[in-house]
Design an enzyme around this catalytic site. Structure first.
Site, PDB file in Angstrom:
ATOM      1  N   MET A  82     -16.414  75.344  29.284  1.00 21.39           N
ATOM      2  CA  MET A  82     -15.224  76.145  29.568  1.00 21.39           C
ATOM      3  C   MET A  82     -14.491  76.540  28.287  1.00 21.39           C
ATOM      4  SD  MET A  82     -13.844  74.071  32.910  1.00 21.39           S
ATOM      5  CE  MET A  82     -12.579  75.282  33.307  1.00 21.39           C
ATOM      6  N   HIS A  83     -13.593  77.490  28.417  1.00 22.68           N
ATOM      7  CA  HIS A  83     -12.570  77.836  27.418  1.00 22.68           C
ATOM      8  C   HIS A  83     -13.080  78.611  26.199  1.00 22.68           C
ATOM      9  CE1 HIS A  83     -10.471  74.924  29.803  1.00 22.68           C
ATOM     10  NE2 HIS A  83     -10.980  73.875  29.206  1.00 22.68           N
ATOM     11  N   ASP A 241     -17.867  74.244  34.103  1.00 28.30           N
ATOM     12  CA  ASP A 241     -18.753  73.088  34.275  1.00 28.30           C
ATOM     13  C   ASP A 241     -18.102  71.931  35.020  1.00 28.30           C
ATOM     14  OD1 ASP A 241     -17.045  72.366  32.189  1.00 28.30           O
ATOM     15  OD2 ASP A 241     -18.640  71.910  30.767  1.00 28.30           O
TER      16      ASP A 241
END
Length: 494
Positions: A82-83, A241
């Site tokens: 992520m991110h 995830d």
């Protein structure tokens, strides 16, 4: 004839592809690795082209090894780290290396952004504070530090969504991954136009957003040629995830909570309603379950604390340390460990926090220290669990996974500290399996994500709290007093 569904996880160390049948059973998996770059201290980057090449290689190898024709794959689901920030120009080309979730360069941008919007307003809009790992501070950093790159920007994507773009040509994102950008209104499940305006980020840079099992694209001719998939195969939105991993572990309904006892520790709870911890100590994200949310607490050194202790003081002999810890009494005779070896996130968002052994006496031996590490990690995880309980989340089923879950002693300590039964579970193929289940929902094999999650059975032995719970209740109170007393002393430590 059986139908098959593909899940792809674009992770930090590599990409994993998993193929499942329409009943949820796993037919096979394949992985391909790629490098991580740290051009400066605290920086963390990857080349999105590496993700793409690894994804194609993993899918091709999976098809060969299982012997299942790509024509029989009904739907594809995606998940990933992520991110991470992927910036594309107007021609769809990558502008610079992706800045990852664990990159820490944006502290100054986080402070400025929070001041611009207001700390209270940030939580009200986004459900979370603006943290260095999130995507928006990375965008602002590129604007501040690399203006030529920023001037070329036309699209913002996350890692799995870049792979989707290469597979399909579509700019799309799911609600769970969007929740970690610090640009998304988690309660309304849409981009927050006020935040985009305040930060002067063009809204047209942001992709369309979908619920996780929703079909949002199809494999293109170019994607098919590169991956060996079939042109026109539907692709669902997928999930970040953590949310996809939760689906793969059956954490799809309120009351089921997972505790991941890996290098880091994660407490993850599904929620049927939008709940926000008022000071932002818990992450509040959209779940991969449509119209559902999840709460998440993160500690940075969970089993990693025991790994550090074993390598530093125990010759990496985990079995011997576990046996020695079992000989020490509950509460370690007052020896208390703060597991903040890498700073901490929940409930203390403090990069300056440090690990501490407190209360050492001549009575304490190696077994006491080993047990104190296990207990300190359990107390830190309980901090997240208590915050969730405070928001009305109760635990009917606590599932523990990760390397630490192999220790029966540690599981009993968790049950005693939590005051609730726990069971060890093996999440198997993890987030990639969750992505495949989401694809199966989108392809009609399951009526809902909750139905898909129900195929995951928690078969581990239920471990009940024992008589040590009373001792641990007192020890947890002592643990809770230590960080506030030491906080000012952590500042300025190199």
């Amino acid at each position: 004839m059986a139908a098959y569904f593909l899940g792809v996880d674009v992770g930090t160390s590599g990409t994993k592809a998993v193929l499942i049948r329409d009943n949820g059973s796993i037919m096979g998996s394949a992985s391909e690795s790629y490098p991580l770059y740290t051009p400066r201290p605290l920086w963390s980057e990857q080349d999105p082209h590496d993700w793409w090449q690894a994804t194609c290689a993993a899918i091709r190898r999976l098809l060969i090894e299982t012997g299942i024709s790509a024509h029989r794959i009904e739907t594809v689901g995606l998940t990933g780290q992520m991110h991470g920030l992927v910036l594309l120009d107007g021609a769809g080309e990558v502008i610079r290396p992706a800045i990852l979730w664990n990159d820490q360069r944006t502290a100054a941008q986080c402070r400025k952004m929070t001041e611009t919007i207001g700390a209270k307003e940030v939580i009200e809009r986004l459900g979370n504070p603006i943290l260095a790992g999130f995507t928006a501070p990375k965008i602002v950093w590129v604007r501040d530090e690399e203006p030529k790159a920023y001037a070329r920007a036309a699209k913002v994507l996350l890692p799995k969504d870049y792979v989707r773009y290469r597979l399909t040509g579509a700019f799309a994102m799911d609600v769970s991954d969007a929740s970690g950008t610090a640009l998304f209104n988690v309660g309304r499940r849409e981009w927050d136009t006020d935040t985009l305006s305040d930060l002067e980020i063009p809204p047209e840079w942001m992709p369309d957003v979908f619920e996780s099992p929703e079909r949002c694209a199809e494999i293109s001719a170019e994607g098919a040629a590169a991956s060996s998939l079939i042109e026109g195969t539907p692709v669902v939105a997928g999930a970040g995830d953590q949310a996809a991993g939760a689906v793969g572990a059956g954490i799809v309904r309120e009351g089921v909570i997972s505790v991941t006892l890996g290098t880091s520790g994660v407490v993850f709870a599904a929620s049927d309603a939008y709940r926000v911890e008022p000071s932002g100590k818990l992450h509040a994200f959209c779940h991969a379950v449509p119209n559902g949310w999840h709460l998440m607490g993160v500690m940075l050194s969970a089993a990693g604390s025991f790994e550090w202790f074993a390598s530093t003081f125990g010759d990496n002999d985990y079995d011997a340390l576990n046996a020695a810890a079992a000989e020490a009494p509950a509460g370690s005779e007052g020896l208390t460990f703060l597991p903040y070896l890498s700073g901490e996130r929940t409930p203390h968002a403090d990069p300056n926090a440090r690990g501490v052994f407190f209360g050492i006496t001549l009575r304490h031996g190696k077994g006491h220290f080993a047990r104190a590490v296990m207990e300190g990690v359990a107390y830190g995880l309980k901090d997240s669990l208590e915050l969730m309980h405070g928001l009305g989340i109760s635990a009917s089923d606590l599932r523990v996974s990760g390397g630490g879950a192999r220790s029966g002693l540690w599981l009993q300590i968790l049950a005693d500290v939590f005051g609730e039964p726990v069971r060890a579970v093996n999440p198997g193929e993890g987030a990639a399996y969750g992505a495949a289940l989401l694809a199966a929902v989108g392809g009609g094999a399951f009526a809902s994500v909750k139905d898909a999650g129900n195929v995951v059975k928690a078969e581990g032995e239920m471990i009940e709290p024992g008589p040590a719970s009373e001792e641990y209740a007192k020890a947890y109170e002592r643990f809770g007093r230590l960080y506030p007393a030491l906080k000012e002393h952590f500042e300025g430590i190199g």
